[in-house]
Design an enzyme around this catalytic site. Structure first.
Site, short mmCIF file in Angstrom:
data_model
loop_
_atom_site.label_atom_id
_atom_site.label_comp_id
_atom_site.label_asym_id
_atom_site.label_seq_id
_atom_site.Cartn_x
_atom_site.Cartn_y
_atom_site.Cartn_z
N HIS A 1 18.75 71.53 56.70
CA HIS A 1 20.49 71.47 57.10
C HIS A 1 20.00 71.97 58.50
CE1 HIS A 1 24.28 70.17 59.21
NE2 HIS A 1 24.44 71.02 59.41
N GLU A 2 19.99 73.10 58.93
CA GLU A 2 20.09 74.32 59.85
C GLU A 2 18.63 73.73 60.56
OE1 GLU A 2 22.94 75.31 60.72
OE2 GLU A 2 23.36 74.56 59.14
N HIS B 1 18.64 71.02 62.90
CA HIS B 1 19.11 71.86 64.30
C HIS B 1 18.21 72.16 65.41
CE1 HIS B 1 23.48 69.99 62.91
NE2 HIS B 1 23.66 71.36 61.82
#
Length: 445
Positions: free
Chosen positions: A21-22, A25
């Site tokens: 997920h990170e 980003h």
């Protein structure tokens, strides 16, 4: 061992999902030349850290999330020469892409995991009807014992798992068309007209809701292995022992033995077994594992016994990715349907799970095998991606909602509005956390 497996599986699950997920980003922000100050998996005290280039990578003590800290004038003073690399200086479309990349990465991970699962192949049991409850939905549709359920609304259902998935994803408000092969090999089509809503109370079980039971291969209650130090080992059970009765209740199959054990409280149980043409009486005291009585034995499965019952669902790589994409799409819609029902009060919030339940499910799936664990990982990844897309301030979806408003009105949402909604978002998140932890506690008790 069960606790350690659950703990390790939970750590692996959260570690993978948060990192992916990170990284979503991080990757998009780097592509837009935004300066990344820190990439963190976990919160709180730093356990391990290293610096690569201008970014510090950290592993922290509380493994319930993570974050990517970018250069931002709203958080600290930024030198003039680096202002063009600050997150807040990027166009609204770039900011939208950076924030959306996290949840999208979780959906992409789920697609990859399901594709791998389809390529490896998934073993299942054919969905054959064992018995039909009088006046149930299956009885009303004319289904009978021995019928094999081939499809729902022309979507193939080669296994019990696929039948369950296709049913849950179907629109229950509309009649469902089932294609069936009878025990005499005759093909027929029937219609299910349903009332009520299965998703409002999924704990009842699909078979109970529809009024039938799936047929299962009958296995003799013969023990193949006995775990060292288990309740069975302490009772004196040995491989090749055949269980004849439990507390004077005759046992005709392994399934009946399991049902009898799980229905008993934790107290001495009298077993009558057959060993080398002689009968013996033993006393067995099951041990509680979680909330389920366990004895520590496995069943002996004769060679080719399951041949006529098993089906292998396996796909070529291209078909696997197409099917994986369809499955992720369907499960996303199902999750949205469940969220809607909980919001409007048509489904119970008891179904919200917290970290304890997730750890338990992670451990159980890991104990079963690689494919079940990958499937669990994909399912949680979808949930995490969807949760972060909900328009709740402090979550990615809340930021995306403000960016959409900014695009429509042509200017950023005011600080006052953002702060006000942030407080509301914090209240919602804390409330959901409380409900999840409360549900976990109730399940434990």
């Amino acid at each position: 061992m069960g606790f350690l497996t659950a703990l390790l599986s939970f750590a692996v699950t959260i570690g993978i999902l948060v990192t992916i997920h990170e990284y979503g980003h991080y990757w998009v922000a780097k592509k837009f030349n935004v300066k990344i100050l820190r990439f963190s998996v976990g919160f709180g005290k730093v356990i391990k850290s290293f610096k690569r280039g201008e970014t510090e990578f950290t592993l922290c003590a509380i493994p319930l999330g993570g974050y990517v800290k970018m250069l931002d004038e709203g958080e600290a003073q930024v030198a003039d020469k680096e202002k063009h690399r600050a997150f807040n200086r990027q166009s609204v479309y770039k900011r939208f892409a950076i924030v959306a990349a996290g949840p999208i990465s979780n959906f992409m991970l789920a697609i990859i995991l399901y594709a791998v699962i389809f390529i490896i192949g998934v073993n299942g049991i054919k969905p054959v009807v064992d018995s039909v409850t009088k006046s149930g939905f299956f009885a009303q549709a004319g289904l009978q014992a021995g019928d094999e359920l081939l499809s729902i609304n022309n979507n193939p259902t080669p296994s019990i798992s696929e039948f369950s998935n296709q049913f849950i994803q179907a629109d229950e408000a509309q009649p469902l068309t089932l294609q069936v092969r009878s025990k005499h090999a005759n093909l027929k089509t029937t219609t299910l007209n349903l009332t009520g809503d299965f998703l409002a109370n999924p704990e009842q079980g699909l078979d109970q809701y529809l009024g039938f039971k799936f047929a299962m291969p009958k296995l003799s209650a013969t023990i193949e292995t006995v775990m060292p130090g288990s309740a069975a080992s302490k009772a004196g059970l040995q491989p090749n022992d055949k269980v004849l009765s439990v507390d004077d209740q005759v046992i005709n199959s392994w399934q009946e033995f399991v049902v009898q054990i799980q229905a008993k409280p934790i107290r001495p149980i009298k077993l009558l077994i057959k060993r080398n043409n002689t009968t013996l009486t033993l006393t067995l005291i099951p041990e509680l594992v979680g909330d389920t009585p366990k004895v520590g034995v496995s069943v002996a499965i004769p060679k080719d016994h399951l041949k006529d019952w098993q089906v292998l669902i396996k796909k070529q790589p291209i078909d696997a990715f197409v099917s994986a994409g369809e499955k992720v799409y369907q499960l996303t819609l199902l999750n949205l349907k469940m969220i809607k029902k909980m919001i409007i009060g048509e489904a119970s919030i008891d179904q919200i799970s917290g970290p304890v339940s997730i750890a338990s499910y992670a451990g159980k799936s890991a104990e079963v095998g690689l494919v079940p664990f990958l499937s669990f990982l994909a399912l949680i990844s979808i949930g995490l991606g969807l949760l972060n897309l909900l328009p709740i301030p402090l979550l990615d979806g809340g930021h995306l909602f403000f960016y959409v408003v900014e695009i429509i009105k042509g200017s950023p949402v005011s600080e006052w509005v953002q702060q006000t909604f942030a407080k509301l978002g914090l209240f919602v998140i804390l409330s959901l956390t409380f409900v999840a932890l409360y549900n976990d506690l109730i399940r434990l008790l």
